[in-house]
Scaffold this motif. Structure first.
Motif, mmCIF file in Angstrom:
data_model
loop_
_atom_site.group_PDB
_atom_site.id
_atom_site.type_symbol
_atom_site.label_atom_id
_atom_site.label_comp_id
_atom_site.label_asym_id
_atom_site.label_seq_id
_atom_site.Cartn_x
_atom_site.Cartn_y
_atom_site.Cartn_z
ATOM 1 N N SER A 38 0.814 -1.222 0.000
ATOM 2 C CA SER A 38 0.000 0.000 0.000
ATOM 3 C C SER A 38 0.844 1.268 0.000
ATOM 4 N N GLY A 39 2.078 1.174 0.501
ATOM 5 C CA GLY A 39 2.925 2.354 0.578
ATOM 6 C C GLY A 39 2.603 3.265 1.747
ATOM 7 N N GLU A 40 1.741 2.809 2.649
ATOM 8 C CA GLU A 40 1.375 3.590 3.832
ATOM 9 C C GLU A 40 2.147 3.061 5.037
ATOM 10 N N PRO A 41 3.248 3.721 5.417
ATOM 11 C CA PRO A 41 4.060 3.220 6.536
ATOM 12 C C PRO A 41 3.302 3.291 7.861
ATOM 13 N N ASN A 42 3.505 2.297 8.685
ATOM 14 C CA ASN A 42 2.890 2.245 9.998
ATOM 15 C C ASN A 42 3.903 1.615 10.947
ATOM 16 N N PRO A 43 4.713 2.445 11.632
ATOM 17 C CA PRO A 43 5.776 1.906 12.482
ATOM 18 C C PRO A 43 5.276 0.990 13.591
ATOM 19 N N SER A 44 4.036 1.129 14.006
ATOM 20 C CA SER A 44 3.538 0.285 15.088
ATOM 21 C C SER A 44 3.479 -1.182 14.686
ATOM 22 N N THR A 45 3.486 -1.470 13.394
ATOM 23 C CA THR A 45 3.441 -2.860 12.956
ATOM 24 C C THR A 45 4.770 -3.573 13.180
ATOM 25 N N GLU A 46 5.801 -2.867 13.591
ATOM 26 C CA GLU A 46 7.107 -3.487 13.812
ATOM 27 C C GLU A 46 7.329 -3.873 15.271
ATOM 28 N N ILE A 47 6.296 -3.793 16.101
ATOM 29 C CA ILE A 47 6.449 -4.108 17.523
ATOM 30 C C ILE A 47 6.893 -5.552 17.734
ATOM 31 N N HIS A 48 6.494 -6.444 16.848
ATOM 32 C CA HIS A 48 6.894 -7.847 17.021
ATOM 33 C C HIS A 48 8.408 -8.010 16.919
ATOM 34 N N LEU A 49 9.067 -7.166 16.139
ATOM 35 C CA LEU A 49 10.526 -7.240 16.036
ATOM 36 C C LEU A 49 11.172 -6.858 17.362
ATOM 37 N N LEU A 50 10.632 -5.839 18.000
ATOM 38 C CA LEU A 50 11.140 -5.421 19.309
ATOM 39 C C LEU A 50 10.899 -6.520 20.346
ATOM 40 N N MET A 51 9.715 -7.105 20.344
ATOM 41 C CA MET A 51 9.406 -8.156 21.305
ATOM 42 C C MET A 51 10.270 -9.396 21.067
ATOM 43 N N ASP A 52 10.594 -9.701 19.813
ATOM 44 C CA ASP A 52 11.504 -10.816 19.527
ATOM 45 C C ASP A 52 12.862 -10.572 20.169
ATOM 46 N N GLU A 53 13.345 -9.345 20.065
ATOM 47 C CA GLU A 53 14.645 -9.012 20.659
ATOM 48 C C GLU A 53 14.584 -9.084 22.183
ATOM 49 N N PHE A 54 13.473 -8.630 22.775
ATOM 50 C CA PHE A 54 13.315 -8.738 24.231
ATOM 51 C C PHE A 54 13.348 -10.198 24.663
#
Length: 63
Positions: A38-54
């Motif tokens: 869609s080309g519509e960025p939504n940074p909140s969709t990357e939370i799973h990457l942060l949780m993986d690192e945690f």
């Protein structure tokens, strides 16, 4: 003073372990794919990457 919370043991990470959060975490990679289309960025969709690192950091390897 029945609602006095000072000194109460609050585990904020434990609050993230519910089914709604896990469902959102599971859906996040698909949402990232949709964002690319869609080309519509939504940074909140990357939370799973942060949780993986945690999770990685919370499970240290034995020496």
């Amino acid at each position: 003073m029945d609602k006095y919370e000072k000194g109460e043991d609050t585990n904020y990470f434990a609050q993230l372990l519910g089914e709604p959060f896990q469902r959102a975490r599971d859906l996040a990679p698909k949402i990232i794919e949709d964002v690319a289309i869609s080309g519509e960025p939504n940074p909140s969709t990357e939370i799973h990457l942060l949780m993986d690192e945690f999770e990685i950091l919370s499970n240290p390897l034995p020496i």
